[in-house]
Design an enzyme around this catalytic site. Structure first.
Site, mmCIF file in Angstrom:
data_model
loop_
_atom_site.group_PDB
_atom_site.id
_atom_site.type_symbol
_atom_site.label_atom_id
_atom_site.label_comp_id
_atom_site.label_asym_id
_atom_site.label_seq_id
_atom_site.Cartn_x
_atom_site.Cartn_y
_atom_site.Cartn_z
ATOM 1 N N GLU A 32 7.401 -4.559 15.532
ATOM 2 C CA GLU A 32 6.584 -5.222 14.682
ATOM 3 C C GLU A 32 7.417 -6.493 14.039
ATOM 4 O O GLU A 32 8.637 -6.175 13.746
ATOM 5 C CB GLU A 32 5.862 -4.439 13.455
ATOM 6 C CG GLU A 32 5.153 -3.265 13.803
ATOM 7 C CD GLU A 32 4.509 -2.608 12.763
ATOM 8 O OE1 GLU A 32 4.779 -3.067 11.432
ATOM 9 O OE2 GLU A 32 3.708 -1.635 13.129
ATOM 10 N N HIS A 40 -0.506 -4.521 11.197
ATOM 11 C CA HIS A 40 -0.204 -3.427 10.376
ATOM 12 C C HIS A 40 -0.685 -3.989 8.970
ATOM 13 O O HIS A 40 0.033 -4.367 8.030
ATOM 14 C CB HIS A 40 1.260 -3.329 10.326
ATOM 15 C CG HIS A 40 1.903 -2.293 9.864
ATOM 16 N ND1 HIS A 40 2.929 -1.541 10.119
ATOM 17 C CD2 HIS A 40 1.413 -1.353 8.718
ATOM 18 C CE1 HIS A 40 3.118 -0.519 9.293
ATOM 19 N NE2 HIS A 40 2.231 -0.171 8.571
ATOM 20 N N THR A 46 -3.420 4.654 12.018
ATOM 21 C CA THR A 46 -2.814 3.944 11.075
ATOM 22 C C THR A 46 -1.660 4.389 10.375
ATOM 23 O O THR A 46 -1.132 3.832 9.398
ATOM 24 C CB THR A 46 -3.781 3.604 9.849
ATOM 25 O OG1 THR A 46 -4.629 4.985 9.343
ATOM 26 C CG2 THR A 46 -5.180 2.892 10.504
ATOM 27 N N SER A 62 -2.835 20.320 11.565
ATOM 28 C CA SER A 62 -1.472 19.771 11.589
ATOM 29 C C SER A 62 -0.347 21.143 11.423
ATOM 30 O O SER A 62 -0.898 22.328 11.545
ATOM 31 C CB SER A 62 -1.032 19.030 10.309
ATOM 32 O OG SER A 62 -0.913 19.824 9.144
ATOM 33 N N GLY A 91 -2.910 15.228 4.472
ATOM 34 C CA GLY A 91 -2.414 15.082 3.265
ATOM 35 C C GLY A 91 -3.141 14.093 2.263
ATOM 36 O O GLY A 91 -4.297 14.163 2.208
ATOM 37 N N ILE A 109 -3.451 11.010 2.287
ATOM 38 C CA ILE A 109 -4.533 10.003 2.897
ATOM 39 C C ILE A 109 -5.372 10.693 3.673
ATOM 40 O O ILE A 109 -6.659 10.337 3.566
ATOM 41 C CB ILE A 109 -3.731 8.996 3.862
ATOM 42 C CG1 ILE A 109 -2.648 8.089 2.943
ATOM 43 C CG2 ILE A 109 -4.419 8.074 4.586
ATOM 44 C CD1 ILE A 109 -1.607 7.317 3.756
ATOM 45 N N ARG A 138 1.606 5.944 12.257
ATOM 46 C CA ARG A 138 2.946 5.575 12.862
ATOM 47 C C ARG A 138 3.012 5.530 14.298
ATOM 48 O O ARG A 138 2.358 6.434 14.865
ATOM 49 C CB ARG A 138 4.288 6.475 12.433
ATOM 50 C CG ARG A 138 4.738 6.439 11.078
ATOM 51 C CD ARG A 138 5.493 5.045 10.761
ATOM 52 N NE ARG A 138 5.961 5.111 9.091
ATOM 53 C CZ ARG A 138 5.107 4.398 8.317
ATOM 54 N NH1 ARG A 138 3.886 4.214 8.418
ATOM 55 N NH2 ARG A 138 5.785 4.575 7.272
#
Length: 321
Positions: free
Chosen positions: A267, A286, A236, A176, A155, A157, A238
């Protein structure tokens, strides 16, 4: 009387300087919390006297049970335009307007490559050894040129990560569940035959998928076992896309050469968590979206959202009343 606005998880106390709060300063009192609240009870107590809450990404959940305990809350602003941890139906029921902000794909792309390069060249270990007077050159880095980069997701990114990989002279493949040959051709990468084929043939695997029921636990023990023992994994996106216990086992047993992660199931990561001391792991707290430009966008548009709410014309609504 001014409305009270809570800014959650402002770890660097950046909210005050990232943007100009003057457009709402006469009507809103801003309070930043620099420590993370770890329970719903803590959140309910801390936010009881606030009308507005600004939260970063999906770090803090706002389920119906918490919203019910915040009768004064009227506006909830989350960075980004997608949030899976805010109960939008409950927010509407309790009269809470929920708004989002824009975000840039540049910072996570840059961090992905910082982590991949750091992992490939053992930068943290070597830098620490130099500072501590340890051995001069204790490892042999992995090359990128001519190696295969496998992308799970192509996508906004993933496609930019692909462009950098191609610039390094890497062979880039992607997979994907909805990826088409046309999209792969457009980006200039190879469409992997299957997820399993991508994992088995890649030297570096990087995750760039949205978290959903289909992607949760997408990489478990069987999938990690398909990877080469010399391969590296970068996540990076989820944390829940990669089974965390399976990842820990793979790192301890040497099933893969190493991993770099910027995302975690909980987190901030609790003290004593096994990921803090796992071998072959480069981990960062993160930082994917933590950049000056992104913070300027997040907090700048949060101010715009507050101004819109005060004027009776909410903007960038995600749901709510």
């Amino acid at each position: 009387m001014k409305l009270r606005c809570a800014v959650l998880d402002d770890f660097q106390s950046a909210a005050a300087t990232a943007t100009d709060w003057a457009p709402v300063a006469d009507e809103v009192e801003r309070v930043s919390f620099t420590e993370h609240f770890t329970s719903e009870d803590e959140l309910a107590a801390a936010l009881a006297d606030f009308d507005v809450v600004v939260t970063l990404r999906e770090r803090v959940a706002f389920p119906a049970s918490l919203l019910a305990r915040l009768p004064r809350l009227r506006l909830l602003i989350a960075s980004g335009m997608r949030n899976s941890v805010i109960d939008l139906t409950a927010a509407e029921r309790y009269g809470v307007t929920v708004c989002g902000t824009a975000s840039s794909s540049a910072p996570p792309v840059e961090l992905t490559w910082a982590l991949l390069l750091g992992l490939a060249r053992n930068l943290v270990t070597e830098a620490n050894s130099l500072r501590d007077g340890g051995p001069w050159q204790s490892s042999v880095g992995a090359d990128l040129h001519g190696r295969r980069l496998g992308l799970l997701g192509l996508g906004k990114i993933g496609s930019r990560v692909a462009a950098v990989g191609l610039a390094f002279g890497m062979e880039v493949s992607a997979w994907s569940q909805n990826l088409t040959p046309q999209r792969a051709d457009e980006i200039g990468v190879t469409l992997a035959v299957s997820k399993e084929d991508l994992l088995a043939t890649s030297d570096f695997v990087s995750v760039h998928l949205a978290l959903s029921d289909r992607t949760r636990g997408l990489l478990g023990a069987p999938e990690l076992a398909l990877m080469r023992p010399t391969a590296h994994l970068v996540n990076t996106s989820r944390a829940a896309i990669v089974d965390q216990q399976a990842l820990l086992t793979a790192l301890h047993t040497g099933t893969i050469a190493g991993a770099a992660v910027d995302v975690f199931d909980t987190e901030p990561l609790p003290a004593g968590h096994p990921l803090r001391t796992a071998p072959r792991l480069l981990a960062t707290p993160h930082l994917g979206y933590v950049s000056q430009a992104n913070y300027a966008t997040y907090y700048g548009q949060a101010v715009e959202n507050i101004r819109g709410y005060l004027d009776g014309t909410p903007v960038r609504r995600l749901g709510g009343a």
